[in-house]
Design a protein around this motif. Structure first.
Motif, mmCIF file in Angstrom:
data_model
loop_
_atom_site.group_PDB
_atom_site.id
_atom_site.type_symbol
_atom_site.label_atom_id
_atom_site.label_comp_id
_atom_site.label_asym_id
_atom_site.label_seq_id
_atom_site.Cartn_x
_atom_site.Cartn_y
_atom_site.Cartn_z
ATOM 1 N N LEU A 150 5.561 -5.934 6.551
ATOM 2 C CA LEU A 150 6.112 -6.615 7.721
ATOM 3 C C LEU A 150 5.158 -6.619 8.913
ATOM 4 N N ASN A 151 3.970 -6.120 8.713
ATOM 5 C CA ASN A 151 2.983 -6.076 9.792
ATOM 6 C C ASN A 151 2.503 -7.500 10.098
ATOM 7 N N PRO A 152 2.646 -7.966 11.334
ATOM 8 C CA PRO A 152 2.217 -9.333 11.668
ATOM 9 C C PRO A 152 0.695 -9.502 11.636
ATOM 10 N N ASN A 153 -0.035 -8.380 11.679
ATOM 11 C CA ASN A 153 -1.494 -8.434 11.669
ATOM 12 C C ASN A 153 -2.004 -7.844 10.348
ATOM 13 N N LEU A 154 -2.326 -8.712 9.389
ATOM 14 C CA LEU A 154 -2.776 -8.239 8.086
ATOM 15 C C LEU A 154 -4.196 -7.688 8.118
ATOM 16 N N GLU A 155 -4.879 -7.833 9.248
ATOM 17 C CA GLU A 155 -6.212 -7.253 9.409
ATOM 18 C C GLU A 155 -6.159 -5.983 10.260
ATOM 19 N N ASP A 156 -4.972 -5.450 10.441
ATOM 20 C CA ASP A 156 -4.764 -4.257 11.261
ATOM 21 C C ASP A 156 -5.535 -3.071 10.678
ATOM 22 N N ASP A 157 -6.286 -2.372 11.525
ATOM 23 C CA ASP A 157 -6.986 -1.159 11.080
ATOM 24 C C ASP A 157 -6.610 0.043 11.938
ATOM 25 N N ASN A 158 -5.500 -0.085 12.672
ATOM 26 C CA ASN A 158 -5.003 1.021 13.491
ATOM 27 C C ASN A 158 -4.094 1.901 12.634
ATOM 28 N N PRO A 159 -4.488 3.147 12.368
ATOM 29 C CA PRO A 159 -3.690 4.010 11.492
ATOM 30 C C PRO A 159 -2.247 4.188 11.964
ATOM 31 N N VAL A 160 -2.041 4.180 13.293
ATOM 32 C CA VAL A 160 -0.701 4.402 13.841
ATOM 33 C C VAL A 160 0.218 3.231 13.508
ATOM 34 N N SER A 161 -0.232 2.017 13.790
ATOM 35 C CA SER A 161 0.606 0.849 13.516
ATOM 36 C C SER A 161 0.751 0.601 12.014
ATOM 37 N N ILE A 162 -0.283 0.910 11.262
ATOM 38 C CA ILE A 162 -0.190 0.772 9.805
ATOM 39 C C ILE A 162 0.885 1.713 9.258
ATOM 40 N N GLN A 163 0.897 2.932 9.754
ATOM 41 C CA GLN A 163 1.923 3.882 9.330
ATOM 42 C C GLN A 163 3.313 3.423 9.755
ATOM 43 N N PHE A 164 3.401 2.827 10.942
ATOM 44 C CA PHE A 164 4.685 2.338 11.439
ATOM 45 C C PHE A 164 5.260 1.271 10.502
ATOM 46 N N PHE A 165 4.396 0.432 9.959
ATOM 47 C CA PHE A 165 4.846 -0.643 9.071
ATOM 48 C C PHE A 165 4.795 -0.224 7.591
ATOM 49 N N ASN A 166 4.684 1.094 7.360
ATOM 50 C CA ASN A 166 4.693 1.647 5.989
ATOM 51 C C ASN A 166 3.573 1.096 5.122
ATOM 52 N N GLY A 167 2.420 0.834 5.744
ATOM 53 C CA GLY A 167 1.253 0.413 4.971
ATOM 54 C C GLY A 167 0.599 1.610 4.300
ATOM 55 N N ILE A 168 -0.207 1.345 3.293
ATOM 56 C CA ILE A 168 -0.871 2.425 2.567
ATOM 57 C C ILE A 168 -2.206 2.782 3.208
ATOM 58 N N GLY A 169 -2.674 1.965 4.165
ATOM 59 C CA GLY A 169 -3.956 2.189 4.822
ATOM 60 C C GLY A 169 -4.071 3.576 5.429
ATOM 61 N N PHE A 170 -5.290 4.143 5.366
ATOM 62 C CA PHE A 170 -5.486 5.532 5.797
ATOM 63 C C PHE A 170 -6.884 5.690 6.387
ATOM 64 N N ASP A 171 -6.973 6.483 7.444
ATOM 65 C CA ASP A 171 -8.263 6.812 8.050
ATOM 66 C C ASP A 171 -8.861 7.981 7.277
ATOM 67 N N GLY A 172 -9.814 7.676 6.402
ATOM 68 C CA GLY A 172 -10.366 8.708 5.534
ATOM 69 C C GLY A 172 -11.580 9.424 6.067
ATOM 70 N N ASN A 173 -12.191 8.906 7.126
ATOM 71 C CA ASN A 173 -13.416 9.543 7.633
ATOM 72 C C ASN A 173 -13.324 9.965 9.093
ATOM 73 N N GLY A 174 -12.123 9.879 9.692
ATOM 74 C CA GLY A 174 -11.924 10.378 11.042
ATOM 75 C C GLY A 174 -12.489 9.527 12.146
ATOM 76 N N ASP A 175 -12.676 8.215 11.891
ATOM 77 C CA ASP A 175 -13.208 7.346 12.947
ATOM 78 C C ASP A 175 -12.099 6.590 13.680
ATOM 79 N N ASP A 176 -10.855 7.022 13.458
ATOM 80 C CA ASP A 176 -9.675 6.418 14.097
ATOM 81 C C ASP A 176 -9.435 4.973 13.662
ATOM 82 N N LYS A 177 -9.979 4.604 12.514
ATOM 83 C CA LYS A 177 -9.735 3.287 11.935
ATOM 84 C C LYS A 177 -9.389 3.440 10.456
ATOM 85 N N ALA A 178 -8.493 2.596 9.996
ATOM 86 C CA ALA A 178 -8.158 2.547 8.571
ATOM 87 C C ALA A 178 -8.589 1.171 8.078
ATOM 88 N N SER A 179 -9.814 1.104 7.568
ATOM 89 C CA SER A 179 -10.408 -0.185 7.244
ATOM 90 C C SER A 179 -10.464 -0.423 5.739
#
Length: 330
Positions: A90-119
Motif C-alpha cells: 500500500l506504499n504510494p512510493n514504490l521507490e521508497d528507501d526509508n526504513p521507517v516508512s517501509i516498515q509502516f507499510f509492512n514492506g520487506i525492505g531492510f537497512d542492512g549496512n546502517g546507512d539509514d536507507k533500505a535500497s
C-alpha cells in the motif's frame, strides 16, 4: 602465404588473449570472494549459516537467468524483490528507501549496512532483508525449511535450495563450476546430437538427451558438483540417477547396468564421482535389460521456479570433453 599471415596474427594476439583469459579468471574469483564476504556478514548478524543465504541467492540468480519476466541480476547478489514487496503493497512510493516508512507499510525492505536507507540496489540490504524474513522462523535447519516454504510455497523450490545449501556446506566454497565428461575420456565411446529426435517406445515423443554408446559396465561419472536427487528404476530409463547442480540444472543418467556401491539419495558428488555403469536397462519391469545396445542416456533439465524443461546437452558434452582434456595436459 595466408597461413603464414594467420600464424603471425595469432603470435601477436596470443599474449593479449592470455591476458584476457587471466583477467576473466581473476574476475570470477573476485565475484566469488565478494559474495562470500556478503554471506559471512549476514551470518555474523543473524546467525543463519552462510550456506543457506548462498543457496537462496544462487537459486534466484539462476531463475532470473532462465526467465524473461524477471530482470537479470546486475549486482553481486541475485535475490529479487518486486518493488511493491520491498516498499509495501500500500506504499504510494514504490521507490521508497526509508526504513521507517517501509516498515509502516509492512514492506520487506531492510537497512542492512546502517546507512539509514533500505535500497533495492544495495546488495547488503537485499541479503539482510531476506535473512530477516527467515529469522521470523528461526535459524535451525527445519525452521529455515519452513520459512522457505512460506516464502516460495513450492516444495520443489525448497528442495532445490536446501540441496544447494548442503553442497555449499560440504565443499565450503562457492566456485563449483568445473565439469567433466560423463564417461572416462580414455574409454571407447561415441555419440551424436540426437536431442529432439522422434522416439517410438512409449508413444510418440522426442528424445530428451544424448545417447553415448560404450561397452557394458564402463564407469558413468557425475559431470559436476551436485546432490543425488533420484535413484531407482523407470519403465523407459531403466536403472537411472538424477543429480541436481548449483545452477538449478538436473542431470539425468539412464539405462545403467547398476549403481555405484553405497550411492544414495542426498549424497553429495563432485566431477568424476562414479555413480554407476553403462548398461542397456529399461523398457520393461525392474531388471529388464538387453533390448538395445549398451549406452548412457544423458539428459539435462532446467528449473525456472515454475516448471522444468529439457535442453540439448550435446554442446555441453563437447565443451566438457575439451576442458577436461586441456586440464589433463597441464
Amino acid at each position: 602465404m595466408k597461413f603464414l599471415k594467420a600464424v603471425i596474427v595469432l603470435f601477436i594476439l596470443f599474449p593479449v588473449l592470455s591476458v584476457d583469459y587471466a583477467s576473466a579468471a581473476e574476475q570470477d574469483q573476485d565475484i566469488y570472494k565478494k559474495r562470500m564476504d556478503l554471506y559471512n556478514q549476514v551470518e555474523a548478524v543473524t546467525q543463519i549459516p552462510w550456506y543457506y543465504i548462498a543457496a537462496v541467492d544462487q537459486y534466484e540468480r539462476n531463475v532470473r537467468q532462465a526467465r524473461k519476466d524477471l530482470p537479470k541480476a546486475e549486482g553481486t547478489a541475485g535475490i529479487y524483490f518486486k518493488p511493491e514487496e520491498w516498499a509495501g503493497l500500500l506504499n504510494p512510493n514504490l521507490e521508497d528507501d526509508n526504513p521507517v516508512s517501509i516498515q509502516f507499510f509492512n514492506g520487506i525492505g531492510f537497512d542492512g549496512n546502517g546507512d539509514d536507507k533500505a535500497s533495492l540496489k544495495d546488495d547488503e540490504d537485499v541479503l539482510q532483508a531476506f535473512a530477516q524474513y527467515l529469522l521470523n522462523y528461526g535459524t535451525d535447519h527445519e525452521n529455515i525449511k519452513i520459512g522457505l516454504w512460506h516464502y516460495y510455497k513450492r516444495d520443489k523450490t525448497v528442495g532445490i535450495i536446501i540441496g544447494k545449501a548442503m553442497i555449499y556446506k560440504h565443499f565450503g566454497r562457492l566456485n563449483l563450476e568445473t565439469h567433466v565428461f560423463p564417461l572416462p575420456l580414455r574409454s571407447n565411446h561415441s555419440y551424436n546430437n540426437t536431442w529432439g529426435d522422434a522416439r517410438g517406445w512409449g508413444g510418440r515423443r522426442i528424445h530428451e538427451g544424448t545417447d553415448i554408446f560404450a561397452g557394458y559396465g564402463v564407469p558413468v561419472r557425475a559431470t559436476g558438483y551436485g546432490i543425488v536427487e533420484m535413484k531407482g528404476w523407470n519403465k523407459y530409463g531403466g536403472w537411472r540417477v538424477g543429480i541436481r547442480d548449483i545452477n538449478n540444472t538436473y542431470h539425468y543418467f539412464a539405462h545403467l547396468s547398476g549403481f555405484a556401491k553405497d550411492l544414495k539419495v542426498g549424497q553429495i558428488v563432485e566431477p568424476g564421482t562414479v555413480i554407476g555403469g553403462v548398461g542397456s536397462s529399461g523398457y520393461g519391469p525392474p531388471g529388464t535389460s538387453g533390448k538395445f545396445p549398451p549406452h548412457l542416456h544423458y539428459g539435462m533439465y532446467k528449473d525456472n521456479g515454475y516448471t522444468e524443461w529439457s535442453f540439448d546437452p550435446y554442446p555441453h558434452l563437447k565443451l566438457w570433453s575439451r576442458q577436461e582434456r586441456a586440464r589433463l595436459k597441464k
